[in-house]
Design a protein around this motif. Structure first.
Motif, mmCIF file in Angstrom:
data_model
loop_
_atom_site.group_PDB
_atom_site.id
_atom_site.type_symbol
_atom_site.label_atom_id
_atom_site.label_comp_id
_atom_site.label_asym_id
_atom_site.label_seq_id
_atom_site.Cartn_x
_atom_site.Cartn_y
_atom_site.Cartn_z
ATOM 1 N N ASN A 157 0.858 -1.185 0.000
ATOM 2 C CA ASN A 157 0.000 0.000 0.000
ATOM 3 C C ASN A 157 0.897 1.239 0.000
ATOM 4 O OD1 ASN A 157 -1.736 2.085 0.475
ATOM 5 N ND2 ASN A 157 -2.711 1.195 2.273
ATOM 6 N N SER A 160 0.526 3.742 2.958
ATOM 7 C CA SER A 160 0.629 3.326 4.372
ATOM 8 C C SER A 160 1.763 4.045 5.081
ATOM 9 C CB SER A 160 0.921 1.825 4.464
ATOM 10 O OG SER A 160 -0.189 1.100 4.112
ATOM 11 N N GLY A 161 1.497 4.390 6.315
ATOM 12 C CA GLY A 161 2.546 4.994 7.152
ATOM 13 C C GLY A 161 3.162 6.233 6.534
ATOM 14 N N THR A 189 -0.637 -1.364 -4.749
ATOM 15 C CA THR A 189 -2.073 -1.088 -4.938
ATOM 16 C C THR A 189 -2.264 0.319 -5.502
ATOM 17 O OG1 THR A 189 -2.321 -0.296 -2.680
ATOM 18 C CG2 THR A 189 -2.770 -2.616 -3.058
ATOM 19 N N THR A 190 -3.304 0.453 -6.326
ATOM 20 C CA THR A 190 -3.559 1.765 -6.937
ATOM 21 C C THR A 190 -4.755 2.455 -6.297
ATOM 22 O OG1 THR A 190 -4.929 0.694 -8.591
ATOM 23 C CG2 THR A 190 -2.633 1.122 -9.201
ATOM 24 N N SER A 192 -7.997 2.003 -2.930
ATOM 25 C CA SER A 192 -8.527 1.238 -1.807
ATOM 26 C C SER A 192 -9.390 0.096 -2.354
ATOM 27 C CB SER A 192 -9.354 2.195 -0.940
ATOM 28 O OG SER A 192 -9.871 1.510 0.136
ATOM 29 N N GLY A 217 -0.346 -1.117 6.663
ATOM 30 C CA GLY A 217 -0.964 -1.086 7.986
ATOM 31 C C GLY A 217 -2.093 -2.097 8.111
ATOM 32 N N ASP A 218 -2.899 -1.906 9.151
ATOM 33 C CA ASP A 218 -3.994 -2.834 9.415
ATOM 34 C C ASP A 218 -5.051 -2.794 8.309
ATOM 35 O OD1 ASP A 218 -2.629 -3.310 11.713
ATOM 36 O OD2 ASP A 218 -3.924 -2.130 13.000
ATOM 37 N N GLY A 219 -5.183 -1.642 7.645
ATOM 38 C CA GLY A 219 -6.207 -1.493 6.609
ATOM 39 C C GLY A 219 -5.966 -2.409 5.417
ATOM 40 N N ILE A 220 -4.771 -2.450 4.913
ATOM 41 C CA ILE A 220 -4.482 -3.298 3.740
ATOM 42 C C ILE A 220 -4.536 -4.773 4.153
ATOM 43 C CG2 ILE A 220 -1.961 -3.040 4.003
ATOM 44 C CD1 ILE A 220 -3.543 -3.187 0.604
ATOM 45 N N GLU A 223 -8.086 -5.882 4.110
ATOM 46 C CA GLU A 223 -8.553 -6.124 2.731
ATOM 47 C C GLU A 223 -8.213 -7.548 2.290
ATOM 48 O OE1 GLU A 223 -7.534 -3.763 -0.601
ATOM 49 O OE2 GLU A 223 -7.832 -1.902 0.492
ATOM 50 N N SER A 257 0.824 3.152 10.160
ATOM 51 C CA SER A 257 1.032 4.165 11.190
ATOM 52 C C SER A 257 0.923 3.580 12.593
ATOM 53 C CB SER A 257 -0.003 5.270 11.046
ATOM 54 O OG SER A 257 -0.074 5.684 9.723
ATOM 55 N N THR A 258 0.082 2.563 12.779
ATOM 56 C CA THR A 258 -0.043 1.987 14.128
ATOM 57 C C THR A 258 0.340 0.506 14.164
ATOM 58 O OG1 THR A 258 -2.385 1.733 13.630
ATOM 59 C CG2 THR A 258 -1.780 3.540 15.067
ATOM 60 N N ASP A 259 0.016 -0.235 13.139
ATOM 61 C CA ASP A 259 0.394 -1.653 13.034
ATOM 62 C C ASP A 259 -0.006 -2.474 14.250
ATOM 63 O OD1 ASP A 259 1.648 -1.208 10.540
ATOM 64 O OD2 ASP A 259 3.365 -0.363 11.588
ATOM 65 N N ARG A 331 -1.074 12.205 12.551
ATOM 66 C CA ARG A 331 -2.496 12.472 12.345
ATOM 67 C C ARG A 331 -3.350 11.939 13.501
ATOM 68 N NH1 ARG A 331 -1.979 7.566 9.241
ATOM 69 N NH2 ARG A 331 -3.885 6.329 9.265
ATOM 70 N N TYR A 332 -2.872 10.873 14.149
ATOM 71 C CA TYR A 332 -3.640 10.324 15.271
ATOM 72 C C TYR A 332 -3.644 11.288 16.453
ATOM 73 C CZ TYR A 332 -3.785 5.914 12.777
ATOM 74 O OH TYR A 332 -4.009 4.957 11.832
HETATM 75 N N1 ATP Z 1 -3.274 2.867 -3.469
HETATM 76 C C1 ATP Z 1 -4.121 3.231 -2.512
HETATM 77 N N2 ATP Z 1 -4.619 4.482 -2.448
HETATM 78 C C2 ATP Z 1 -5.452 4.880 -1.465
HETATM 79 N N3 ATP Z 1 -5.853 4.054 -0.454
HETATM 80 C C3 ATP Z 1 -5.380 2.802 -0.450
HETATM 81 C C4 ATP Z 1 -4.503 2.316 -1.472
HETATM 82 N N4 ATP Z 1 -4.208 1.021 -1.218
HETATM 83 C C5 ATP Z 1 -4.883 0.704 -0.084
HETATM 84 N N5 ATP Z 1 -5.583 1.750 0.375
HETATM 85 C C6 ATP Z 1 -6.401 1.857 1.602
HETATM 86 O O1 ATP Z 1 -5.687 2.632 2.559
HETATM 87 C C7 ATP Z 1 -6.244 2.366 3.837
HETATM 88 C C8 ATP Z 1 -5.221 2.560 4.958
HETATM 89 O O2 ATP Z 1 -4.131 1.755 4.742
HETATM 90 P P1 ATP Z 1 -3.237 1.091 5.884
HETATM 91 O O3 ATP Z 1 -4.030 0.710 7.044
HETATM 92 O O4 ATP Z 1 -2.455 0.037 5.191
HETATM 93 O O5 ATP Z 1 -2.222 2.267 6.289
HETATM 94 P P2 ATP Z 1 -2.184 3.216 7.553
HETATM 95 O O6 ATP Z 1 -3.517 3.833 7.706
HETATM 96 O O7 ATP Z 1 -1.006 4.121 7.415
HETATM 97 O O8 ATP Z 1 -1.821 2.227 8.704
HETATM 98 P P3 ATP Z 1 -2.554 1.869 10.079
HETATM 99 O O9 ATP Z 1 -3.866 1.218 9.714
HETATM 100 O O10 ATP Z 1 -1.607 0.907 10.746
HETATM 101 O O11 ATP Z 1 -2.697 3.147 10.820
HETATM 102 C C9 ATP Z 1 -6.783 0.958 3.756
HETATM 103 O O12 ATP Z 1 -8.132 0.968 4.119
HETATM 104 C C10 ATP Z 1 -6.628 0.546 2.296
HETATM 105 O O13 ATP Z 1 -7.809 -0.046 1.804
#
Ligand code: ATP
Length: 538
Positions: A157, A160-161, A189-190, A192, A217-220, A223, A257-259, A331-332
């Motif tokens: 992603n 991420s972070g 990834t391009t 979400s 992060g936890d979001g990807i 998925e 960002s949090t993992d 941001r948190y």
């Molecule tokens: N190429 C992309 N562009 C925009 N959003 C994306 C892309 N690829 C994935 N995402 C979405 O970005 C969101 C956040 O990603 P992720 O959780 O990996 O990073 P983070 O927010 O920095 O980390 P954390 O969840 O640990 O705080 C996910 O919901 C994911 O679906």
């Protein structure tokens, strides 16, 4: 749960050819001449008579060797991690005619708490034949390790972070993958939802890959989780479904960002997380599912945290695209400050089915925390594999009485892991287990500014929530939960529950898509197999 602590050898799969092991093969290791042989799953070195130094005997566990290659002695003296190895100028090819070849081993080594690194070990042999024999035996052993992945797919992603995932992949992960001779594919990834869509479109993902790994992060990771669970089911998923486990393993290399997921299972360090993947360490994780009460349709899966109120408002505020891209972890803090000053409390009408073995007042605030080879998770795992009636609930007993609770809440969280992170060293629910088939529910009643601040500070210092919140906390361990923000027609009975379209909007990363919907949350016991071995016992 498979695990490896330090240099302990766990496998007995190797049966070396007696001729090879009995023959004295002499090699030079760290400047000392040894006889070398393979026994009990380890390369064992014994110094030659006349040696008086301290390193008379040494051993390298085969379980920790990721790759072995022979190179002509004069061809490559570079360590495996030289960046030059990974480009076209690579020259370390074994030449059988070389008189004195050396064997380069890529070995995983524990270097600290939860920290692993790859090391290059070079053995010089007297003759090419001896080197070849040892190399072939090691190769045979590695081939025989069924838990080792053979091909991996990475989803990176790029946001991420604050953009660190791509950098991490190119600078650290790919060189290590090449050093360990691991074939891999990757997708940056391009948008979400890209990873999930890709997984759902592939015809035979379990055959093509042994692991799908999130770099982010936890979001990807969520998925990927959603994609593999959907792939594993034959029918539409509803709240009545008993889910099949995906056949493909999943993994996470933390770059978000949090993992939180990575931290809870001992994968806070990206390189160590990769090494656990390469070694094939794996464990089972519970997965939570959120359904609409009204029709039982699935809203989302989650693997760590489901929230309503303070934490989820903070997460929702922090999700704004520009904040995520440019501010990373900061941001948190900004979103948290905003949520704190607003200090909102939300109404909640809650029913839950408590877990059978909860503590004296329903929740063990202090107690056994989930670690490597956790006895609680192992026992539940054994029960699960031996009982056909076992479904999501951690027990075949469906007779648990539903409990109800209502009020105004500052924070409501349901977690399936302890939810440790940099910001919360012991986690939001320190005694939660990864694979016990239970949700830990924490309902924080409306708090004033002072108590709220105290709660936030104590969470960041690793102090359990009960000691700070006292009677303002209702905590319990449960198999399922129904949450409504408007009074239901009849409490505690799932069949009679109705949705309330006029309800206030629930918040939080998981709940944000289910605005104005009453939700039914269930935990699916040990549904997925994830690379990792759990937190080390301190
Ligand atoms: N190429 C992309 N562009 C925009 N959003 C994306 C892309 N690829 C994935 N995402 C979405 O970005 C969101 C956040 O990603 P992720 O959780 O990996 O990073 P983070 O927010 O920095 O980390 P954390 O969840 O640990 O705080 C996910 O919901 C994911 O679906």
């Amino acid at each position: 749960m498979a695990s490896d602590s330090g240099g302990l050898l766990l496998s007995t799969e190797f049966h070396s050819d007696a001729k090879t092991t009995d023959t004295s093969i002499i090699c030079r290791f760290n400047g000392i001449n040894y006889t070398v042989h393979i026994s009990d799953g380890a390369l064992r070195f014994h110094s030659l008579p006349g040696y008086t130094g301290p390193l008379k005997e040494q051993e390298i566990f085969l379980r920790n060797i990721l790759s072995a290659k022979l190179v002509g002695k004069n061809q490559s003296r570079r360590p495996l991690f030289s960046p030059r190895d990974f480009f076209s100028r690579r020259t370390g090819v074994y030449d059988a005619s070389a008189a004195t070849p050396e064997l380069q081993l890529c070995v995983a080594k524990r270097v600290g708490e939860q920290k692993w690194r790859l090391k290059t070990v070079v053995l010089d042999f007297e003759s090419a034949e001896f080197g070849e024999r040892i190399c072939a035996d090691i190769g045979q052993f590695i081939e025989g390790l069924r838990s080792r992945p053979k091909r991996l797919m990475f989803f990176i992603n790029p946001i991420s972070g604050g953009g660190q995932a791509l950098r991490l992949m190119t600078r650290r992960i790919i060189p290590h993958l090449k050093a360990a001779a691991m074939p891999f594919d990757y997708i940056v990834t391009t948008h979400s939802g890209h990873a999930r869509e890709w997984i759902l479109e592939q015809p035979d993902i379990g055959k093509a890959f042994d692991g799908l790994i999130a770099v982010g992060g936890d979001g990807i990771f969520n998925e990927i989780l959603d994609g593999v669970i959907h792939r594993a089911q034959d029918e539409k998923i509803t709240s009545k479904s008993d889910l099949s486990s995906p056949t493909v393993r999943v993994g996470i290399i933390p770059a978000g960002s949090t993992d939180s997921i990575g931290c809870c299972i001992g994968l806070g360090d990206p390189v160590s997380a990769l090494i656990h993947i390469l070694l094939g360490d794996h464990m089972k994780l519970d997965v939570g599912a959120v359904f609409r009460v009204q029709d039982g349709s699935l809203i989302k899966f989650f693997c760590a945290f489901l929230g309503y109120g303070f934490f989820s408002d903070t997460l929702r505020n922090s999700e704004k695209h520009w904040l995520r891209r440019y501010l990373g972890k900061t941001r948190y803090m900004l979103a948290g400050a905003k949520t704190f000053f607003l200090n909102r409390a939300y109404p909640g009408y809650i029913s839950y089915r408590p877990a059978a073995e909860a503590g004296p007042d329903g929740y063990p605030d202090e107690g056994l925390t989930c670690r490597q080879n956790c006895p609680v998770c192992s026992e539940v795992g054994e029960k699960k594999s031996s009982t056909s009636a076992f479904s999501f609930s951690g027990t075949s007993d469906e007779e648990q009485e539903w409990q109800t609770l209502d009020g105004r809440f500052t924070n409501v969280i349901a977690v399936s892991l302890c939810c440790k992170s940099e910001k919360s060293p012991k986690g939001l629910a320190p005694t939660s287990h990864c694979g016990d088939g239970c949700l830990d529910l924490l309902f924080v009643k409306k708090l004033g500014y002072f108590r709220l601040l105290n709660y936030l500070i104590s969470t960041s210092r690793g102090i359990g929530p009960r000691s700070v919140l006292g009677e303002n906390l209702h905590a319990c361990r449960a198999y399922e939960l129904v949450f409504r923000s408007k009074k239901p027609p009849l409490d505690g009975q799932l069949d009679t529950l109705r949705s309330h379209p006029q309800n206030p909007r629930p918040s939080g990363t998981v709940m944000r898509n289910c605005a104005r919907t009453d939700i039914h949350v269930k935990i699916y016991c040990q549904l997925i197999d994830i690379f990792g071995s759990g937190l080390e016992s301190s």
